[in-house]
Design a protein around this motif. Structure first.
Motif, short mmCIF file in Angstrom:
data_model
loop_
_atom_site.label_atom_id
_atom_site.label_comp_id
_atom_site.label_asym_id
_atom_site.label_seq_id
_atom_site.Cartn_x
_atom_site.Cartn_y
_atom_site.Cartn_z
N ALA A 37 48.86 43.94 30.66
CA ALA A 37 48.36 44.52 31.91
C ALA A 37 49.48 45.19 32.70
CB ALA A 37 47.68 43.44 32.75
N PHE A 38 50.64 44.57 32.75
CA PHE A 38 51.75 45.18 33.49
C PHE A 38 52.34 46.37 32.73
CE2 PHE A 38 51.73 41.36 36.12
CZ PHE A 38 52.02 41.91 37.36
N GLN A 39 52.26 46.36 31.41
CA GLN A 39 52.67 47.56 30.68
C GLN A 39 51.77 48.74 31.02
OE1 GLN A 39 52.77 46.60 26.50
NE2 GLN A 39 54.26 44.94 26.76
N LEU A 40 50.47 48.51 31.07
CA LEU A 40 49.54 49.57 31.47
C LEU A 40 49.76 49.97 32.93
CD1 LEU A 40 46.28 48.30 29.72
CD2 LEU A 40 47.78 50.15 28.98
N GLU A 87 57.27 51.60 28.07
CA GLU A 87 57.80 52.92 27.72
C GLU A 87 57.88 53.12 26.21
OE1 GLU A 87 61.52 52.84 29.66
OE2 GLU A 87 60.69 53.08 31.70
N ARG A 88 58.24 52.05 25.50
CA ARG A 88 58.29 52.14 24.03
C ARG A 88 56.90 52.38 23.46
NH1 ARG A 88 59.87 47.38 23.04
NH2 ARG A 88 62.10 47.79 23.40
N SER A 89 55.90 51.71 24.02
CA SER A 89 54.52 51.92 23.55
C SER A 89 54.06 53.34 23.84
CB SER A 89 53.59 50.92 24.24
OG SER A 89 52.25 51.15 23.88
N THR A 90 54.42 53.87 25.01
CA THR A 90 54.03 55.25 25.33
C THR A 90 54.68 56.24 24.37
OG1 THR A 90 53.80 54.64 27.66
CG2 THR A 90 54.02 56.98 27.15
N ARG A 91 55.97 56.05 24.09
CA ARG A 91 56.64 56.95 23.15
C ARG A 91 56.03 56.86 21.76
NH1 ARG A 91 61.37 55.06 25.87
NH2 ARG A 91 61.72 53.56 24.18
N ARG A 114 54.31 60.05 19.96
CA ARG A 114 54.78 60.57 18.68
C ARG A 114 53.69 60.48 17.61
NH1 ARG A 114 60.69 57.52 18.86
NH2 ARG A 114 61.61 58.84 20.51
N SER A 115 52.90 59.42 17.63
CA SER A 115 51.81 59.31 16.66
C SER A 115 50.79 60.42 16.86
CB SER A 115 51.14 57.94 16.79
OG SER A 115 52.05 56.89 16.55
#
Length: 327
Positions: A79-82, A246-250, A254-255
């Protein structure tokens, strides 16, 4: 509706919005001007303040929804990542803590957790009474369980509970009544909302690592307020959560780019190799059936050979077939 259903539980969330607002601002540094102007905080500092305020309470609340510490921590961190990915939207929201709470509840109640074996296991509290309450909660449908935790655990009013669960107020009241009745059917001593609220607070703190005077008592924040202990005891730190977001967004960016390039490449290859006009398909040949095999009839007799020779010498369409003869 009985008196127990009509009487709301005691609110522990009083002053919650003011506390969140204070958490999003930083005290003035020693070198502030006489006018008392505060130095503007960066997005990362504001996010860290919101995380420090909400993460411990959200971990306790999601534990009530899932019964698993692993699943609760994962839901809060996700939740905090989102939240960090949508920080411009969350920062302008009137209730950032409510935005994060709704996201954490959605992650906690996601059906995809059933495919992770370690998250399907419940963490049983040590007290048998708490185990009975946890079993009664997990028997409720997810929407009923969420409504009960928000209203009787967190202390939200019924209209706020309905808004957060995306339901009408009558529908939220219906879910709350049936959830209370279902819990009271297993545990009759929890028929009163105030006693149910106290037991929910105790169950939420039962599986948490206790520190002196912090977790485990409603006076220290209970299920809705912040705890004085370090949130790192339950979830990862705010910097780690921001880095993971941020890593998940990147990764997904890229995918998406790789998938787009693959689609364009496949389209170009198809246009390059596809025929430019229609070619009618050639039907496969079929053998002729029903004819006798060569040599099946045997050699001709002398009379047959004579007749065959005579027929070959005569024209196929002679004058006798065109000009009638008078007889």
């Amino acid at each position: 509706m009985t008196d127990g259903h009509a009487k709301p539980p005691p609110r522990l969330g009083k002053g919650r919005h003011a506390s969140v607002t204070a958490a999003l601002t930083r005290p003035p540094p020693p070198g502030t001007t006489e006018a008392g102007t505060r130095e503007p905080v960066t997005p990362a500092q504001a996010f860290d303040s919101l995380y420090a305020y909400c993460a411990p309470a959200l971990t306790r609340q999601t534990y009530l929804l899932t019964g698993s510490q692993e699943q609760a921590r994962h839901a809060v961190e996700r939740a905090f990542q989102l939240t960090w990915q949508h920080w411009p939207e969350v920062a302008r929201d009137r209730d950032p803590a409510g935005w994060v709470r709704a996201t954490a509840y959605e992650c906690a109640l996601s059906p995809w957790h059933r495919f992770v074996p370690r998250r399907r296991l419940s963490d049983l509290p040590p007290d048998p009474a708490d185990r009975a309450l946890q079993d009664a909660l997990l028997r409720l449908p997810p929407s009923y369980r969420r409504t009960l935790v928000l209203h009787d655990g967190v202390g939200l009013a019924l209209p706020q509970t309905a808004a957060e669960t995306e339901a009408s107020t009558p529908a939220a009241a219906h879910r709350l009544i049936h959830a209370r009745d279902a819990v009271a059917a297993h545990l009759p001593e929890l028929a009163h909302p105030a006693e149910l609220h106290r037991r929910l607070v105790r169950l939420a703190s039962a599986g948490q690592p206790a520190t002196a005077g912090s977790r485990g008592s409603p006076a220290a924040g209970g299920i809705a307020g912040p705890a004085t202990g370090s949130p790192a005891e339950q979830t990862a730190g705010p910097e780690a959560v921001r880095t993971a977001g941020e890593r998940s967004t990147r990764f997904w960016t890229r995918s998406a780019m790789a998938f787009t390039v693959a689609v364009f490449g496949a389209t170009a290859l198809t246009l390059r190799t596809a025929p430019t006009h229609y070619l009618a398909p050639v039907s496969p040949g079929h053998p002729v059936r029903g004819l006798p095999a060569q040599g099946m009839l045997g050699p001709l007799s002398a009379q047959g050979l004579t007749l065959s020779t005579k027929l070959r010498k005569q024209a196929a369409g002679g004058p006798e077939r065109l000009t009638p003869q008078a007889r």
